[in-house]
Design an enzyme around this catalytic site. Structure first.
Site, PDB file in Angstrom:
ATOM      1  N   TYR A   1      -5.680  -0.291 -28.323  1.00 28.21           N
ATOM      2  CA  TYR A   1      -5.230  -0.452 -29.484  1.00 28.21           C
ATOM      3  C   TYR A   1      -6.331   0.014 -30.483  1.00 28.21           C
ATOM      4  CZ  TYR A   1      -3.607  -4.409 -26.786  1.00 28.21           C
ATOM      5  OH  TYR A   1      -2.916  -5.094 -25.440  1.00 28.21           O
TER       6      TYR A   1
ATOM      7  N   TYR B   1       2.267 -14.609 -25.414  1.00 28.81           N
ATOM      8  CA  TYR B   1       1.815 -13.293 -25.125  1.00 28.81           C
ATOM      9  C   TYR B   1       2.025 -12.907 -23.535  1.00 28.81           C
ATOM     10  CZ  TYR B   1      -0.639  -8.721 -25.095  1.00 28.81           C
ATOM     11  OH  TYR B   1      -0.771  -7.228 -24.585  1.00 28.81           O
TER      12      TYR B   1
ATOM     13  N   ASP C   1       3.282 -18.018 -16.694  1.00 30.11           N
ATOM     14  CA  ASP C   1       2.432 -16.490 -16.905  1.00 30.11           C
ATOM     15  C   ASP C   1       0.917 -17.495 -16.816  1.00 30.11           C
ATOM     16  OD1 ASP C   1       0.633 -14.699 -17.516  1.00 30.11           O
ATOM     17  OD2 ASP C   1       2.011 -13.983 -19.093  1.00 30.11           O
TER      18      ASP C   1
ATOM     19  N   LYS D   1      -5.808 -11.017 -13.583  1.00 30.43           N
ATOM     20  CA  LYS D   1      -7.057 -11.226 -14.358  1.00 30.43           C
ATOM     21  C   LYS D   1      -8.024 -11.672 -13.523  1.00 30.43           C
ATOM     22  CE  LYS D   1      -5.630 -11.544 -19.216  1.00 30.43           C
ATOM     23  NZ  LYS D   1      -6.161 -10.449 -20.011  1.00 30.43           N
TER      24      LYS D   1
END
Ligand code: PMP
Length: 431
Positions: A20, A148, A249, A278
């Site tokens: 980003y 997200y 998720d 993760k």
């Protein structure tokens, strides 16, 4: 800064794209020499207490001796082998362990590369599930705002269209259904109207919706919000009522972060498809897993084309699987529930002083996640430097300053971390 460090950073600035980040006006990056436990050591000798667990993943701290030993041993045996036609013990051990600990009923494991890819895989499974039943038109998704799910294309299509960072792709992304963000917070009294928008969308469009996808209880990068477990229970019931699959998720919430092993455990529900990533490898390397029910697996396999159409090169990488097995064992062998409760308590006490600071509109904590929500977005370049000057690694985004430290953080380091956070917020928004 010595000459060598300067040269490395100059090369980095000239050639490497960070997340980003602009090429022309990149934010400063800091050169890491090593990391151990909760400490990140910079090349210039400064040490930072890590508040980010490298984006939710490093739960046992950096350079964990057990994980490093496991990795070395596995590298000496088998680093990787293609998963088409071959299998190996680390993948089998990991699948066995995951099936034991995830919410009930998820017994088919698909390994893939990263969180975003896991979301793609889960969505493909849902589409193929409808297709296999002769209902190819039932191929759209329903999700909730402030969510997200990653940076790849279909994952982007179910991120919050505003806060999800992917607005500019709207023109090329498939358009899906977004229910209102759950307004009822985790510890509020449940309010029935909270589920209305979701119920209405499902009632109206269920013929074209193959699955609901959401983050259970904790909405991460889309807003760092904690919503009511009853919402999730209602979603589960409505999905069953309308024959729509539920994809959970748990890429950020998995492995204890919210105080339960999985976010779904707060509501006592099981999804049809579950995404993990993760912290799966304790943050050592990338690996994700998608777990599905027997039903999802069999329907896909019995319809056309009879196989699930996905198979990445590094599927079930043996190094990653072996480290994941050890990481999960370490977690389960530890007194993780008490430990997360300890961190939760430390975060609550430590962040409380922020509540009355100018510029702060909310402070919230769940499990080992602490969030300070500001009225306006931070100046990243400035605040990052301030955090470093205070000896901590905290990387806010937008209006959210948040921490989710490695679980091995001591009370003392946690207190230093939260004090630094409060102090820096105070400096950023003086009275
Ligand atoms: N889902 C959730 C809930 C996430 O928090 C993230 C990462 N921030 C992803 C998916 C994407 O994972 P990855 O970055 O490994 O692709």
């Amino acid at each position: 800064m010595d000459k060598d460090t300067g040269k490395l950073l100059q090369f980095d600035r000239q050639h490497i794209w960070h997340p980003y980040t602009s090429i022309d006006n990149p934010l400063e990056v800091f050169l890491v020499e090593s990391a151990d436990g909760v400490r990140i050591r910079l090349e210039d000798g400064r040490e930072l207490i890590d508040g980010m667990a490298s984006w939710w993943s490093v739960i046992h701290g950096y350079n964990n001796p057990e994980l490093t030993r496991t990795l070395r041993e596995q590298a000496g045996r088998l680093a990787h082998v293609m998963f088409g036609g071959l299998t190996h013990r680390p993948a089998i051990d990991l699948a066995r362990l995951l099936i034991e600990i995830v919410p009930q009923g998820l017994r088919r494991v698909f390994f893939c590369d990263s969180g975003s890819v896991a979301v793609e895989v889960a969505m493909k499974m849902a589409i193929q599930y409808s297709y296999a039943q002769g209902d190819a038109g039932k191929n759209r998704f329903l999700t909730i705002r402030s969510g997200y799910h990653g940076d790849t294309f279909h994952a982007m299509s179910v991120c919050d269209p505003t806060t999800g960072m992917h607005q500019i792709y709207q023109g090329v992304l498939p358009q899906y259904f977004f229910a209102d963000t759950p307004a009822c917070r985790f510890s509020d009294a449940w309010r029935e109207e909270d589920i209305h928008s979701f119920r209405q969308l499902l009632t109206e469009h269920h013929h074209s919706i193959c699955a609901v996808i959401l983050e259970p209880i904790v909405q991460g990068a889309g807003g760092m919000r904690f919503y009511h477990p009853e919402y999730l229970r209602r979603v589960r019931t409505l999905c069953d009522e309308f024959a729509v699959l539920l994809i959970a998720d748990e890429i950020a919430t998995g492995f204890g972060r919210s105080g339960k092993l999985f976010g779904c455990d707060h509501a006592g529900i099981s999804p049809d498809i579950l995404c993990l990533g993760k912290a799966l490898t304790g943050g050592y390397m990338t690996l994700a897993a998608v777990l599905a029910t027997e039903k999802v697996g069999h329907v896909i396999s019995q319809g056309e084309p009879g196989v699930f159409m996905h198979g990445p090169t590094f599927m079930a990488n043996a190094l990653a699987c072996s480290v994941a097995v050890r990481s999960i064992q370490l977690l389960l062998e530890s007194n993780w529930q008490e430990n997360i409760a300890r961190i939760e308590c430390g975060l609550r006490q430590g962040l409380e002083p922020c509540r009355t600071l100018p510029g702060v509109i909310d402070v919230r904590v769940l499990g080992a996640i602490g969030v300070v929500e500001l009225a306006v977005a931070v100046n990243m370049a400035r605040i990052q430097k301030l955090f470093i000057a205070h000896g901590v690694w905290i990387r806010p985004f937008g209006r959210l300053v948040y921490v989710m430290p490695p679980y091995v953080i001591t009370d003392e380091d946690l207190s230093t971390l939260t004090r630094a956070l409060c102090r820096v917020v105070e400096m950023e928004f003086p009275k």
